[in-house]
Design a protein around this motif. Structure first.
Motif, PDB file in Angstrom:
ATOM      1  N   UNK A 119       5.074   8.350   2.867  1.00 52.57           N
ATOM      2  CA  UNK A 119       3.855   8.780   2.276  1.00 52.57           C
ATOM      3  C   UNK A 119       3.252   7.864   1.298  1.00 52.57           C
ATOM      4  N   UNK A 120       2.049   7.905   1.384  1.00 52.59           N
ATOM      5  CA  UNK A 120       1.174   6.903   0.133  1.00 52.59           C
ATOM      6  C   UNK A 120       0.187   7.775  -0.277  1.00 52.59           C
ATOM      7  N   UNK A 121       0.375   7.863  -1.589  1.00 55.57           N
ATOM      8  CA  UNK A 121      -0.659   8.684  -2.411  1.00 55.57           C
ATOM      9  C   UNK A 121      -1.694   7.908  -3.154  1.00 55.57           C
ATOM     10  N   UNK A 122      -2.996   7.824  -2.687  1.00 54.75           N
ATOM     11  CA  UNK A 122      -3.994   7.445  -3.571  1.00 54.75           C
ATOM     12  C   UNK A 122      -4.265   8.416  -4.724  1.00 54.75           C
ATOM     13  N   UNK A 123      -3.945   8.395  -5.943  1.00 56.45           N
ATOM     14  CA  UNK A 123      -4.260   9.377  -7.128  1.00 56.45           C
ATOM     15  C   UNK A 123      -5.808   9.550  -7.101  1.00 56.45           C
ATOM     16  N   UNK A 124      -6.529   8.590  -6.598  1.00 52.49           N
ATOM     17  CA  UNK A 124      -8.124   8.739  -6.671  1.00 52.49           C
ATOM     18  C   UNK A 124      -8.577   8.255  -5.324  1.00 52.49           C
ATOM     19  N   UNK A 172      -1.538   4.188  -7.264  1.00 50.48           N
ATOM     20  CA  UNK A 172      -1.012   4.418  -6.095  1.00 50.48           C
ATOM     21  C   UNK A 172       0.568   4.524  -5.898  1.00 50.48           C
ATOM     22  N   UNK A 173       0.736   5.632  -5.259  1.00 50.38           N
ATOM     23  CA  UNK A 173       2.415   5.861  -5.369  1.00 50.38           C
ATOM     24  C   UNK A 173       2.641   6.035  -3.994  1.00 50.38           C
ATOM     25  N   UNK A 174       4.006   5.927  -3.486  1.00 50.39           N
ATOM     26  CA  UNK A 174       4.514   6.056  -2.201  1.00 50.39           C
ATOM     27  C   UNK A 174       5.816   6.274  -2.288  1.00 50.39           C
ATOM     28  N   UNK A 233       3.427  17.568  -6.178  1.00 50.24           N
ATOM     29  CA  UNK A 233       2.403  18.448  -5.573  1.00 50.24           C
ATOM     30  C   UNK A 233       2.093  18.138  -4.167  1.00 50.24           C
ATOM     31  N   UNK A 234       2.192  17.026  -3.803  1.00 48.83           N
ATOM     32  CA  UNK A 234       1.622  16.441  -2.424  1.00 48.83           C
ATOM     33  C   UNK A 234       2.855  16.767  -1.595  1.00 48.83           C
TER      34      UNK A 234
END
Length: 292
Positions: free
Chosen positions: A208-213, A229-231, A285-286
């Protein structure tokens, strides 16, 4: 049938492989690639030739083109010929994994003075294929992320206590199997709009890759995100140092299985200081939303 490789042999200069004149034994193998993220796309295989621990040739081919021992022998011969043309020599011995393939190869290689042998195993070639397979088809949105902690570090209990259980639930839910590879989903956390990209861990490493914006996903600036950006990438627990295993056990952080140690990845501003706890909560949360 056989195209150019994507690995170490591609574009080599003619003199660069002359050291092979002192490497009498080469190894060759073809392994089917297990790529569930490719959906209905035709299956593929990888051809690898090695010597002295180095990969001399790696090439992805259609699995349909290497179905029979004769097909495999032809692919291996083509790869060996390509290397020999650069090295100016053929090996004295070529190791292959299948007696039926060896039977087809023997008369073709005899004219070059190369004998064919079938060892008990070719683990070195199989391991090379597994490592090389992780380098192909990486999602553009994830490949630049860097680990935010190493296997040799003690983890911050504050974030590990919330990240580990969420990652374990996510691993068990396996939401990446329910959508096409690299599916992007919109997500809202508190007042922030973000984008989550799911990819198959077997091929990409990142799950999973999370673009916080969301803006960083929809309007990238040459991969210079304005926000963090987190993963998450999952690694086998067996790969962890003993000290880290002891910390996980003593803190009783939840791990879903022996292949499911969560490695936090990231990029973006202020990464020298690590992600803020609010960013970890955003990722958690994601993970929790996707695990339902």
């Amino acid at each position: 049938m056989f195209g150019p490789g994507f690995g170490s042999g591609e574009g080599a200069q003619e003199h660069s492989l002359t050291w092979l004149r002192h490497a009498p034994v080469w190894k060759a193998g073809i392994e089917a690639l297990d790529e569930p993220w490719r959906g209905d796309a035709p299956p593929r295989a990888m051809v690898v030739v090695m010597a002295e621990g180095d990969v001399l040739h790696d090439e992805v081919v259609a699995a349909a083109d290497v179905q029979t021992p004769a097909d495999v022998a032809a692919a291996v011969k083509w790869a060996v010929d390509s290397i020999a043309a650069q090295a100016g020599c053929y090996p004295r011995t070529l190791l292959v994994h299948d007696p039926a393939v060896a039977e087809h190869l023997a008369p073709r290689m005899a004219r070059h003075g190369t004998g064919i042998r079938v060892p008990a195993s070719l683990h070195e070639v199989q391991n090379a294929v597994r490592k090389l397979a992780r380098l192909i088809d990486e999602p553009d949105v994830a490949w630049d992320l860097c680990p935010l902690y190493g296997f040799d570090e003690q983890l911050d209990p504050a974030f590990a206590a919330v990240l580990f259980p969420a990652a374990a639930r996510f691993w068990r839910a396996r939401p990446w199997e329910r959508v096409p590879d690299e599916t992007a989903l919109r997500f809202r956390w508190r007042t922030r709009k973000s984008v989550v990209v799911l990819s198959h861990p077997k091929g990409h490493g990142h799950v999973v890759t999370l673009f916080t914006s969301a803006r960083d996903y929809y309007d990238p600036q040459g991969w210079s995100p304005r926000h963090i950006v987190l993963g998450i990438r999952f690694e086998p627990v067996s790969a962890l140092p003993r000290a880290l295993r002891r910390q996980i056990a003593s803190q009783r952080w939840e791990v879903a299985g022996p292949q499911a140690y969560p490695l936090l990845m990231g990029d973006g501003p202020a990464m020298d200081d690590g992600p803020a706890f609010a960013d970890i909560q955003h990722l958690v949360g994601v993970l929790e939303r996707l695990s339902k």
